[in-house]
Design a protein around this motif. Sequence first.
Motif, PDB file in Angstrom:
ATOM      1  N   LEU A   1       0.833  -1.205   0.000  1.00  0.00           N
ATOM      2  CA  LEU A   1       0.000   0.000   0.000  1.00  0.00           C
ATOM      3  C   LEU A   1       0.872   1.261   0.000  1.00  0.00           C
ATOM      4  CD1 LEU A   1      -2.786  -1.113   2.497  1.00  0.00           C
ATOM      5  CD2 LEU A   1      -3.064  -0.668   0.045  1.00  0.00           C
ATOM      6  N   GLN A   2       1.947   1.238   0.766  1.00  0.00           N
ATOM      7  CA  GLN A   2       2.863   2.384   0.769  1.00  0.00           C
ATOM      8  C   GLN A   2       3.489   2.593  -0.607  1.00  0.00           C
ATOM      9  OE1 GLN A   2       5.527   1.352   4.049  1.00  0.00           O
ATOM     10  NE2 GLN A   2       4.676   3.051   5.229  1.00  0.00           N
ATOM     11  N   MET A   3       3.908   1.513  -1.252  1.00  0.00           N
ATOM     12  CA  MET A   3       4.527   1.618  -2.578  1.00  0.00           C
ATOM     13  C   MET A   3       3.549   2.168  -3.605  1.00  0.00           C
ATOM     14  SD  MET A   3       6.886  -1.782  -2.948  1.00  0.00           S
ATOM     15  CE  MET A   3       7.514  -1.314  -4.547  1.00  0.00           C
ATOM     16  N   VAL A   4       2.318   1.672  -3.588  1.00  0.00           N
ATOM     17  CA  VAL A   4       1.323   2.155  -4.548  1.00  0.00           C
ATOM     18  C   VAL A   4       1.036   3.632  -4.309  1.00  0.00           C
ATOM     19  CG1 VAL A   4      -1.081   1.923  -5.319  1.00  0.00           C
ATOM     20  CG2 VAL A   4       0.312  -0.121  -4.951  1.00  0.00           C
ATOM     21  N   ARG A   5       0.943   4.042  -3.058  1.00  0.00           N
ATOM     22  CA  ARG A   5       0.717   5.456  -2.749  1.00  0.00           C
ATOM     23  C   ARG A   5       1.901   6.321  -3.199  1.00  0.00           C
ATOM     24  NH1 ARG A   5      -3.311   6.888   0.655  1.00  0.00           N
ATOM     25  NH2 ARG A   5      -2.144   8.640   1.480  1.00  0.00           N
ATOM     26  N   ARG A   6       3.120   5.795  -3.047  1.00  0.00           N
ATOM     27  CA  ARG A   6       4.324   6.560  -3.367  1.00  0.00           C
ATOM     28  C   ARG A   6       4.551   6.682  -4.873  1.00  0.00           C
ATOM     29  NH1 ARG A   6       8.470   3.236  -1.560  1.00  0.00           N
ATOM     30  NH2 ARG A   6       7.370   3.321   0.399  1.00  0.00           N
ATOM     31  N   HIS A   7       4.264   5.627  -5.637  1.00  0.00           N
ATOM     32  CA  HIS A   7       4.646   5.574  -7.046  1.00  0.00           C
ATOM     33  C   HIS A   7       3.508   5.766  -8.040  1.00  0.00           C
ATOM     34  CE1 HIS A   7       8.765   4.371  -6.186  1.00  0.00           C
ATOM     35  NE2 HIS A   7       8.297   3.506  -5.308  1.00  0.00           N
ATOM     36  N   THR A   8       2.264   5.875  -7.563  1.00  0.00           N
ATOM     37  CA  THR A   8       1.136   5.981  -8.492  1.00  0.00           C
ATOM     38  C   THR A   8       0.136   7.019  -7.996  1.00  0.00           C
ATOM     39  OG1 THR A   8      -0.377   4.385  -7.451  1.00  0.00           O
ATOM     40  CG2 THR A   8       1.322   3.475  -8.893  1.00  0.00           C
ATOM     41  N   SER A   9      -0.866   7.242  -8.825  1.00  0.00           N
ATOM     42  CA  SER A   9      -1.991   8.095  -8.418  1.00  0.00           C
ATOM     43  C   SER A   9      -3.233   7.250  -8.150  1.00  0.00           C
ATOM     44  CB  SER A   9      -2.280   9.131  -9.514  1.00  0.00           C
ATOM     45  OG  SER A   9      -2.687   8.471 -10.706  1.00  0.00           O
TER      46      SER A   9
ATOM     47  N   ALA B   1     -13.227   1.517 -17.798  1.00  0.00           N
ATOM     48  CA  ALA B   1     -12.234   0.624 -18.397  1.00  0.00           C
ATOM     49  C   ALA B   1     -10.930   1.370 -18.682  1.00  0.00           C
ATOM     50  CB  ALA B   1     -12.787  -0.004 -19.675  1.00  0.00           C
ATOM     51  N   ALA B   2     -11.029   2.603 -19.167  1.00  0.00           N
ATOM     52  CA  ALA B   2      -9.821   3.396 -19.433  1.00  0.00           C
ATOM     53  C   ALA B   2      -9.081   3.693 -18.128  1.00  0.00           C
ATOM     54  CB  ALA B   2     -10.192   4.690 -20.146  1.00  0.00           C
ATOM     55  N   GLN B   3      -9.840   3.994 -17.077  1.00  0.00           N
ATOM     56  CA  GLN B   3      -9.225   4.261 -15.771  1.00  0.00           C
ATOM     57  C   GLN B   3      -8.504   3.015 -15.262  1.00  0.00           C
ATOM     58  OE1 GLN B   3     -12.211   5.613 -13.018  1.00  0.00           O
ATOM     59  NE2 GLN B   3     -10.872   7.191 -12.203  1.00  0.00           N
ATOM     60  N   LEU B   4      -9.123   1.861 -15.409  1.00  0.00           N
ATOM     61  CA  LEU B   4      -8.499   0.614 -14.958  1.00  0.00           C
ATOM     62  C   LEU B   4      -7.244   0.298 -15.770  1.00  0.00           C
ATOM     63  CD1 LEU B   4     -11.650  -1.590 -14.276  1.00  0.00           C
ATOM     64  CD2 LEU B   4     -10.115  -0.544 -12.598  1.00  0.00           C
ATOM     65  N   ARG B   5      -7.277   0.548 -17.092  1.00  0.00           N
ATOM     66  CA  ARG B   5      -6.071   0.348 -17.915  1.00  0.00           C
ATOM     67  C   ARG B   5      -4.933   1.231 -17.407  1.00  0.00           C
ATOM     68  NH1 ARG B   5      -9.717  -0.134 -22.126  1.00  0.00           N
ATOM     69  NH2 ARG B   5      -9.643   2.082 -22.603  1.00  0.00           N
ATOM     70  N   ASP B   6      -5.260   2.477 -17.074  1.00  0.00           N
ATOM     71  CA  ASP B   6      -4.249   3.392 -16.547  1.00  0.00           C
ATOM     72  C   ASP B   6      -3.695   2.881 -15.217  1.00  0.00           C
ATOM     73  OD1 ASP B   6      -2.740   5.903 -16.300  1.00  0.00           O
ATOM     74  OD2 ASP B   6      -4.200   6.362 -14.716  1.00  0.00           O
ATOM     75  N   TYR B   7      -4.560   2.381 -14.347  1.00  0.00           N
ATOM     76  CA  TYR B   7      -4.106   1.860 -13.057  1.00  0.00           C
ATOM     77  C   TYR B   7      -3.157   0.679 -13.239  1.00  0.00           C
ATOM     78  CZ  TYR B   7      -7.711   4.651 -10.664  1.00  0.00           C
ATOM     79  OH  TYR B   7      -8.487   5.664 -10.172  1.00  0.00           O
TER      80      TYR B   7
END
Length: 148
Positions: A49-57, A109-115
């Motif tokens: 969870l920390q990594m996802v918060r640090r490296h993504t939106s 679907a576009a949002q999920l592809r981005d994630y």
Amino acid sequence: MVAYDVLRNVGERLYGKPNDYSTVQRLPFGLYLKYQGDPAGFRNEFNALQMVRRHTSIPVPKPLDVVVKKSKSDGPFSSQAYLLITRLPGVPLSRYQDVLSDRDCEHIAAQLRDYVAQLRDIPRPTSADPDLPICDTLGAACRDPRIR
């Protein structure tokens, strides 16, 4: 551990017990408490969870604490662990799936592809064993609880 036991009991009284298969209790103050999990798994989830918060939106809960208490006995349930996380605002998508338009579904679907693309771009942990091409967030071998 005592404070988390008390909070869990308060959460059960305010929001009800989770179903028989859930090990997540809603708590006051916008918090959730995960319990009865593998301590190593909780440490990995906290770090993930920390990594996802640090490296993504990507919106993910904020991990606040992980606590492990070892018991004196050996065995599969020799430790008690808690993972405290925040609640994300919003409502489950499943509540609105019947009223979503095709355009709404395309946007989701576009949002999920981005994630997924953002997740793939997270750098590999520097502590990772070079012999493990795929590892968890702590650099150890991946484990699947369904495979013994």
